[in-house]
Design an enzyme around this catalytic site. Structure first.
Site, short mmCIF file in Angstrom:
data_model
loop_
_atom_site.label_atom_id
_atom_site.label_comp_id
_atom_site.label_asym_id
_atom_site.label_seq_id
_atom_site.Cartn_x
_atom_site.Cartn_y
_atom_site.Cartn_z
N GLY A 252 32.38 26.99 -42.57
CA GLY A 252 32.37 25.66 -41.88
C GLY A 252 32.01 25.63 -40.44
N ARG B 207 32.37 26.69 -34.38
CA ARG B 207 32.42 26.52 -32.99
C ARG B 207 31.29 25.21 -32.69
NH1 ARG B 207 28.76 31.70 -30.89
NH2 ARG B 207 27.02 31.70 -32.54
N LYS C 1 27.47 23.11 -30.43
CA LYS C 1 27.32 24.43 -30.57
C LYS C 1 28.25 24.89 -29.24
CE LYS C 1 25.17 29.00 -31.37
NZ LYS C 1 23.65 29.52 -31.38
N GLY D 63 34.84 30.30 -30.35
CA GLY D 63 34.33 29.36 -30.58
C GLY D 63 33.17 28.74 -29.58
N ARG E 228 22.77 19.69 -30.00
CA ARG E 228 21.51 19.80 -31.02
C ARG E 228 21.38 18.44 -31.31
NH1 ARG E 228 23.81 25.12 -34.42
NH2 ARG E 228 22.60 26.59 -33.27
N ASP F 192 23.93 28.55 -45.98
CA ASP F 192 24.47 27.72 -45.10
C ASP F 192 23.64 27.53 -43.99
OD1 ASP F 192 25.71 30.37 -44.89
OD2 ASP F 192 26.02 29.89 -42.77
N ASN F 193 22.39 28.22 -43.91
CA ASN F 193 21.63 28.16 -42.57
C ASN F 193 20.29 27.39 -43.26
OD1 ASN F 193 23.41 29.13 -40.76
ND2 ASN F 193 22.46 31.50 -41.05
N ASP G 12 20.05 26.04 -36.83
CA ASP G 12 21.13 27.26 -36.84
C ASP G 12 20.39 28.62 -36.21
OD1 ASP G 12 23.48 26.05 -37.24
OD2 ASP G 12 23.76 26.99 -39.14
#
EC number: 2.7.7.-
Length: 492
Positions: A91, A94, A114, A127, A180, A256-257, A266
């Site tokens: 999940g 950070r 981020k 984080g 981002r 997940d990327n 990412d």
């Protein structure tokens, strides 16, 4: 204090938030002891209907450093296959979704952070990312944008005045927070999490949301699901081809990327090839070389196959298999087209067999040539002359006595003969177009590791941001000049 903050008055849309509490968690942003705006991407502001001249540095700091005026801030939930092993312990660890805004082009965009502090998914981390990591992401995303690669961008980078201890760079090191600018932060792993909990209803809900928001041209089509997956396959194949032609190694292609819209994001321990080495691995912790450069197309296809598992809860196996069937052909066609552009040609100018032969010969040359991958194309751009068409010996003449003297003469001559042959088959009127194509496709300098360090060292040692600004300026005014954010070295 500057006038009303334009970032706080944008017409934010609760698109992702409207999916409900099963998809995210409300979080609070960290507070920081200091805020120095180091980079602002003014090119992105007109997309939002904002005039850069009316947006002050303090507006960036207030919105994207202090995170004032926005609620809820959402840490997105997802799972993923990390180095081939399924992880349910993922999940946003950070960062969070700050908000979503529709651009003047009608597209919905995410502001995702981020380095904004701990979330329920931080797994013991603080984080927070390093300032160097933020600078690296600016370099990677702006260079890929310059090359025309689909990528998220950095909207702002703020130094936050803390010391961080990290095992992969000299510590203590400086801290930062980044915002981002992406089409979406929905990942393959967002769907995988729903399958893990056996929630076909939520897979259906998320798929409907993705199609309505990011593939809206499919709305109302009775085959929308199948066409979505086929188009995602094409976009992902195109992205893999763009990376390979650019000499880019993402480094961590976990599920997940990978973005559900086929966009680079990412950025972690990425790297661009120096010498052409198909087995190059960017991440020091990728001991098996799973995500090495040459594996990227296959990994992207594998991740699309893994995505079939959650999508299979609401789609037929036949539609999924049909959708992914074209991955290889799409990848190869896009890769060939992009590599030919790097060599100065358009695919429709050449017979496919001749084009493929030139690409293969070029890569074979680069395997042994003592020259960088992107440096080769930059030199080709710098030295190309229309006279090459009539004079074989004029093609890169200085190489024979310098860089290529260690190569077998037949290998070098073989490449030169093929390149010359293609030139002679083109009308003389097309030679200026080759020069234009070479300039557009081949920046003069690429962010290989020594270049990244040459930018970072002055920042780390003397707080000197001029080399970063100079490099961004070169990309800004080189070719199409797509990269045009602004370094802000002394903002308060």
């Amino acid at each position: 204090m500057p006038s009303t903050n334009p970032f706080l008055t944008l017409p934010y849309e609760p698109a992702f938030a409207s999916l409900g509490s099963e998809f995210s968690d409300p979080v609070e942003a960290a507070t920081f002891p200091a805020h120095q705006l180091r980079f602002r991407n003014d090119r992105l502001l007109p997309i939002l209907g904002l005039d850069p001249a009316t947006v002050a540095d303090e507006h960036f700091i207030e919105a994207f450093g202090r995170f004032q005026g926005r609620s809820p801030l959402l840490a997105m939930r997802y799972h993923g296959y990390q180095f081939g092993i399924y992880s349910p312990d993922l999940g946003d660890g950070r960062g969070f979704l700050y908000g979503q805004v529709r651009g003047r082009n009608g597209w919905l965009y995410d502001f995702g952070t981020k380095g904004s502090g701990r979330t329920p998914y931080s797994r013991g981390g603080d984080g927070k990312p390093t300032l160097k990591g933020g600078v690296r992401e600016v370099l990677a995303s702006e260079f890929l944008q310059r090359l025309g690669v689909r990528t998220g961008r950095c909207l702002s980078l703020i130094e936050t005045g803390e010391e961080l201890w990290r095992g992969d760079e000299p510590s203590p090191t400086r801290s930062s927070v980044m915002v981002r600018f992406n089409r979406t932060h929905i990942r393959f792993g967002t769907f995988e999490r729903l399958h893990y909990f056996k929630r076909a209803d939520l897979v259906r809900q998320l798929l409907d949301h993705v199609i309505a928001t990011y593939y809206s041209h499919l709305l109302g089509d009775p085959e929308a699901d199948a066409k979505f997956y086929a188009e995602l396959t094409e976009r992902t194949a195109d992205l893999a081809a763009q990376w390979m032609a650019a000499g880019f190694c993402h480094a961590v292609l976990n599920t997940d990327n990978l973005s559900i819209v086929g966009e680079s994001f990412d950025y972690g321990p990425w790297a661009f090839l120096d010498r052409f080495d198909p087995k190059f691995t960017a991440a020091y912790f990728d001991h098996s070389g799973r995500y090495r450069y040459e594996n990227q197309p296959g990994i992207c296809q594998l991740n699309l196959e893994l995505l079939q598992v959650p999508l299979g809860m609401v789609m037929s196996a036949a539609d999924l298999e049909a959708g992914i069937a074209g991955f290889g052909d799409r990848y190869q066609a896009t890769y060939s087209r992009l590599m030919l552009r790097r060599l100065g040609f358009e695919a429709d100018q050449l017979h496919s067999a001749i084009a493929d032969d030139l690409i293969i010969t070029t890569l074979q040359l680069l395997l042994r040539a003592p020259i960088g991958y992107n440096e080769f194309f930059a030199r080709l751009r710098a030295q190309f002359q229309p006279s090459w068409r009539s004079d074989l010996s004029a093609i890169l003449p200085d190489w024979i006595t310098t860089d290529l003297e260690a190569l077998p003469e037949a290998q070098w001559q073989g490449w030169r003969d093929r390149y010359h042959q293609l030139l002679t088959h083109l009308p003389e009127s097309q030679l200026p177009l080759i020069q234009q194509q070479l300039a557009q496709a081949n920046p003069e300098i690429s962010p290989i590791r020594p270049v990244v360090e040459s930018v970072w060292d002055p920042i780390a040692i003397d707080d000197n941001w001029e080399p970063l600004e100079a490099l961004l300026n070169r990309w800004r005014h080189d070719g199409d000049g797509a990269a045009d954010g602004a370094v802000v070295p002394n903002a308060n």
